[in-house]
Design a protein around this motif. Sequence first.
Motif, PDB file in Angstrom:
ATOM      1  N   ASN A 106       9.161  -3.548  -5.757  1.00 14.50           N
ATOM      2  CA  ASN A 106       7.780  -3.196  -6.087  1.00 14.50           C
ATOM      3  C   ASN A 106       6.782  -4.281  -5.665  1.00 14.50           C
ATOM      4  OD1 ASN A 106       5.968  -1.273  -7.082  1.00 14.50           O
ATOM      5  ND2 ASN A 106       5.886  -2.238  -9.105  1.00 14.50           N
ATOM      6  N   VAL A 107       7.022  -4.872  -4.500  1.00 16.72           N
ATOM      7  CA  VAL A 107       6.059  -5.808  -3.930  1.00 16.72           C
ATOM      8  C   VAL A 107       4.846  -5.010  -3.479  1.00 16.72           C
ATOM      9  CG1 VAL A 107       5.622  -7.454  -2.063  1.00 16.72           C
ATOM     10  CG2 VAL A 107       7.843  -7.425  -3.220  1.00 16.72           C
ATOM     11  N   LYS A 108       3.656  -5.451  -3.864  1.00 16.71           N
ATOM     12  CA  LYS A 108       2.452  -4.655  -3.636  1.00 16.71           C
ATOM     13  C   LYS A 108       1.739  -4.966  -2.320  1.00 16.71           C
ATOM     14  CE  LYS A 108       2.548  -2.282  -7.450  1.00 16.71           C
ATOM     15  NZ  LYS A 108       2.845  -0.829  -7.379  1.00 16.71           N
ATOM     16  N   VAL A 109       2.059  -6.117  -1.702  1.00 15.18           N
ATOM     17  CA  VAL A 109       1.380  -6.490  -0.455  1.00 15.18           C
ATOM     18  C   VAL A 109       2.424  -6.811   0.609  1.00 15.18           C
ATOM     19  CG1 VAL A 109      -0.273  -8.031   0.660  1.00 15.18           C
ATOM     20  CG2 VAL A 109      -0.563  -7.454  -1.760  1.00 15.18           C
ATOM     21  N   LEU A 110       2.320  -6.154   1.747  1.00 12.37           N
ATOM     22  CA  LEU A 110       3.195  -6.405   2.885  1.00 12.37           C
ATOM     23  C   LEU A 110       2.329  -6.759   4.080  1.00 12.37           C
ATOM     24  CD1 LEU A 110       5.503  -3.258   2.530  1.00 12.37           C
ATOM     25  CD2 LEU A 110       5.868  -5.522   1.531  1.00 12.37           C
ATOM     26  N   SER A 111       2.778  -7.713   4.894  1.00  8.37           N
ATOM     27  CA  SER A 111       2.055  -8.030   6.120  1.00  8.37           C
ATOM     28  C   SER A 111       3.000  -7.897   7.301  1.00  8.37           C
ATOM     29  CB  SER A 111       1.437  -9.431   6.061  1.00  8.37           C
ATOM     30  OG  SER A 111       2.433 -10.437   6.029  1.00  8.37           O
ATOM     31  N   VAL A 112       2.438  -7.519   8.436  1.00 13.54           N
ATOM     32  CA  VAL A 112       3.218  -7.243   9.633  1.00 13.54           C
ATOM     33  C   VAL A 112       2.714  -8.127  10.763  1.00 13.54           C
ATOM     34  CG1 VAL A 112       4.064  -5.465  11.190  1.00 13.54           C
ATOM     35  CG2 VAL A 112       3.315  -4.842   8.886  1.00 13.54           C
ATOM     36  N   THR A 113       3.621  -8.834  11.421  1.00 13.15           N
ATOM     37  CA  THR A 113       3.260  -9.655  12.569  1.00 13.15           C
ATOM     38  C   THR A 113       4.199  -9.343  13.727  1.00 13.15           C
ATOM     39  OG1 THR A 113       4.655 -11.484  11.794  1.00 13.15           O
ATOM     40  CG2 THR A 113       2.375 -11.509  11.116  1.00 13.15           C
ATOM     41  N   GLY A 114       3.646  -9.295  14.929  1.00 11.96           N
ATOM     42  CA  GLY A 114       4.453  -9.073  16.123  1.00 11.96           C
ATOM     43  C   GLY A 114       4.905  -7.623  16.256  1.00 11.96           C
ATOM     44  N   GLY A 115       5.120  -7.198  17.472  1.00 13.52           N
ATOM     45  CA  GLY A 115       5.681  -5.868  17.699  1.00 13.52           C
ATOM     46  C   GLY A 115       4.713  -4.737  17.422  1.00 13.52           C
ATOM     47  N   ASN A 116       5.184  -3.531  17.624  1.00 14.84           N
ATOM     48  CA  ASN A 116       4.405  -2.318  17.379  1.00 14.84           C
ATOM     49  C   ASN A 116       4.522  -1.933  15.906  1.00 14.84           C
ATOM     50  OD1 ASN A 116       3.192   0.182  17.332  1.00 14.84           O
ATOM     51  ND2 ASN A 116       4.793   1.203  18.522  1.00 14.84           N
ATOM     52  N   PRO A 117       3.419  -1.934  15.146  1.00 18.83           N
ATOM     53  CA  PRO A 117       3.524  -1.652  13.710  1.00 18.83           C
ATOM     54  C   PRO A 117       3.646  -0.181  13.354  1.00 18.83           C
ATOM     55  CG  PRO A 117       1.240  -2.095  14.292  1.00 18.83           C
ATOM     56  CD  PRO A 117       2.047  -2.300  15.548  1.00 18.83           C
ATOM     57  N   ALA A 118       3.556   0.722  14.322  1.00 21.46           N
ATOM     58  CA  ALA A 118       3.578   2.162  14.016  1.00 21.46           C
ATOM     59  C   ALA A 118       4.814   2.585  13.223  1.00 21.46           C
ATOM     60  CB  ALA A 118       3.450   2.978  15.300  1.00 21.46           C
ATOM     61  N   PRO A 119       6.041   2.193  13.638  1.00 18.05           N
ATOM     62  CA  PRO A 119       7.219   2.575  12.848  1.00 18.05           C
ATOM     63  C   PRO A 119       7.203   1.989  11.438  1.00 18.05           C
ATOM     64  CG  PRO A 119       7.857   1.869  15.055  1.00 18.05           C
ATOM     65  CD  PRO A 119       6.425   1.494  14.879  1.00 18.05           C
ATOM     66  N   PHE A 120       6.630   0.828  11.277  1.00 16.58           N
ATOM     67  CA  PHE A 120       6.528   0.190   9.955  1.00 16.58           C
ATOM     68  C   PHE A 120       5.692   1.067   9.029  1.00 16.58           C
ATOM     69  CE2 PHE A 120       4.939  -2.637   6.721  1.00 16.58           C
ATOM     70  CZ  PHE A 120       5.953  -3.560   6.509  1.00 16.58           C
ATOM     71  N   PHE A 121       4.551   1.526   9.531  1.00 15.53           N
ATOM     72  CA  PHE A 121       3.688   2.375   8.714  1.00 15.53           C
ATOM     73  C   PHE A 121       4.369   3.690   8.370  1.00 15.53           C
ATOM     74  CE2 PHE A 121       0.345  -0.504  10.099  1.00 15.53           C
ATOM     75  CZ  PHE A 121      -0.438  -0.585   8.962  1.00 15.53           C
ATOM     76  N   GLU A 122       5.104   4.228   9.300  1.00 15.60           N
ATOM     77  CA  GLU A 122       5.821   5.476   9.045  1.00 15.60           C
ATOM     78  C   GLU A 122       6.854   5.269   7.941  1.00 15.60           C
ATOM     79  OE1 GLU A 122       6.436   9.428   9.325  1.00 15.60           O
ATOM     80  OE2 GLU A 122       4.902   8.276  10.409  1.00 15.60           O
ATOM     81  N   TYR A 123       7.495   4.103   7.935  1.00  9.77           N
ATOM     82  CA  TYR A 123       8.551   3.811   6.970  1.00  9.77           C
ATOM     83  C   TYR A 123       8.000   3.675   5.549  1.00  9.77           C
ATOM     84  CZ  TYR A 123      13.243   2.170   5.756  1.00  9.77           C
ATOM     85  OH  TYR A 123      14.505   2.061   5.240  1.00  9.77           O
ATOM     86  N   VAL A 124       6.800   3.093   5.421  1.00 12.43           N
ATOM     87  CA  VAL A 124       6.245   2.844   4.079  1.00 12.43           C
ATOM     88  C   VAL A 124       5.297   3.958   3.631  1.00 12.43           C
ATOM     89  CG1 VAL A 124       6.468   0.354   4.375  1.00 12.43           C
ATOM     90  CG2 VAL A 124       4.285   1.452   4.913  1.00 12.43           C
ATOM     91  N   LYS A 125       5.230   5.015   4.406  1.00 12.38           N
ATOM     92  CA  LYS A 125       4.327   6.116   4.091  1.00 12.38           C
ATOM     93  C   LYS A 125       4.587   6.627   2.677  1.00 12.38           C
ATOM     94  CE  LYS A 125       2.487   9.982   6.705  1.00 12.38           C
ATOM     95  NZ  LYS A 125       2.761  10.874   7.854  1.00 12.38           N
ATOM     96  N   GLY A 126       3.526   6.728   1.900  1.00 14.91           N
ATOM     97  CA  GLY A 126       3.639   7.227   0.533  1.00 14.91           C
ATOM     98  C   GLY A 126       3.925   6.155  -0.498  1.00 14.91           C
ATOM     99  N   ALA A 127       4.268   4.952  -0.053  1.00 17.72           N
ATOM    100  CA  ALA A 127       4.541   3.854  -0.997  1.00 17.72           C
ATOM    101  C   ALA A 127       3.233   3.245  -1.491  1.00 17.72           C
ATOM    102  CB  ALA A 127       5.393   2.790  -0.323  1.00 17.72           C
ATOM    103  N   ASP A 128       3.265   2.740  -2.701  1.00 18.61           N
ATOM    104  CA  ASP A 128       2.079   2.116  -3.310  1.00 18.61           C
ATOM    105  C   ASP A 128       2.005   0.653  -2.875  1.00 18.61           C
ATOM    106  OD1 ASP A 128      -0.113   1.491  -4.858  1.00 18.61           O
ATOM    107  OD2 ASP A 128       1.051   1.249  -6.709  1.00 18.61           O
ATOM    108  N   VAL A 129       1.615   0.442  -1.619  1.00 15.63           N
ATOM    109  CA  VAL A 129       1.539  -0.918  -1.076  1.00 15.63           C
ATOM    110  C   VAL A 129       0.256  -1.088  -0.283  1.00 15.63           C
ATOM    111  CG1 VAL A 129       4.031  -1.285  -0.949  1.00 15.63           C
ATOM    112  CG2 VAL A 129       2.842  -0.240   0.992  1.00 15.63           C
ATOM    113  N   ARG A 130      -0.159  -2.335  -0.142  1.00 13.87           N
ATOM    114  CA  ARG A 130      -1.255  -2.703   0.745  1.00 13.87           C
ATOM    115  C   ARG A 130      -0.631  -3.342   1.973  1.00 13.87           C
ATOM    116  NH1 ARG A 130      -2.961   0.254  -2.243  1.00 13.87           N
ATOM    117  NH2 ARG A 130      -4.605   0.077  -3.806  1.00 13.87           N
ATOM    118  N   VAL A 131      -1.039  -2.910   3.153  1.00 13.96           N
ATOM    119  CA  VAL A 131      -0.447  -3.429   4.381  1.00 13.96           C
ATOM    120  C   VAL A 131      -1.501  -4.154   5.210  1.00 13.96           C
ATOM    121  CG1 VAL A 131       0.820  -2.889   6.483  1.00 13.96           C
ATOM    122  CG2 VAL A 131       1.238  -1.552   4.404  1.00 13.96           C
TER     123      VAL A 131
END
Length: 318
Positions: free
Chosen positions: A93-118
Amino acid sequence: MEWKTRVTELLGIEYPIIQGGLAYLAYADLAAAVSEAGGLGQITAMSLESPEALRAEIRKVRELTMKPFGVNFAIGQHGRPYEHMLDVALEENVKVLSVTGGNPAPFFEYVKGADVRVLVLVAAKRQAVKAESLGADAVMVVGHEGGGHLGRDDIGTMVLVPQVVGAVKIPVIASGGIGDGRGWMAAHALGAEGIEMGTRFIATKECVHASMEYKQALLQTEETGTVVIKRTLGAPARALAGIWTEKILRMEEEHADYDKLKDYISGNANRRFIHNGDEQSGFGWAGQVAGMIGDIPTVGELFGRMVKQAEEIRRKWA
């Protein structure tokens, strides 16, 4: 003074100051100290050896502070899978995730619907626009002054930040070349609503995984004491100048390919210096802001100085 911005509201923090991912260094002690001081500390997920190691770090942060923190995912490491680590962050239940490097599109698809800030780290206006379209809650914009991996366009923070601010509607967080209250306020003047710092947090007492040799090298270097390696591989990154980076640059001049360079630019070579202090066979990432670092305070002391300096500037502006 109050420091309310969309970034502080989004993340539930007192000051709009975020600690960078810092490969092999951003673990519970540092993350908790930054969060406890009023910013957003982060754990670096992909430097850990297993999902259970990440789970342990997350739980350790929660033992040290009740305040918000995040987990950083460096997803562009030669196709290395990250989903098993992301599962742990979501389970915990970590509420904040950050993404560095690479294409973030699959990351967003994976966390879709989760209660997180990206949050997404970008190094170009076009990347910021893409991140916003994917659903990023904020973008962290790193200029050419920054340490570690950078954009390919050599655009400085002073120019890049206002361009991104004008191109997106989500909050913009400035990164690269910031290490004190002056840089913090300069970022606000450019239209940013927060800052991310990496190199400055290495030279703190709570960055316990950084060797004293690494910290002393940061104290002793000038603003000209960093170099950009890996440019010939299309992945430019800024590090402290030294014996090892001289070898890398010489090999790049001789048109060495990735297979020849990989052992020199590897995580093992990085750890030999930043963990063990062996500058003869390793290197350490650092931004140009290293030339402004003059001591090794606690994170709390660093925040106190920055806030005081920033408040003095705000009074002058008023």
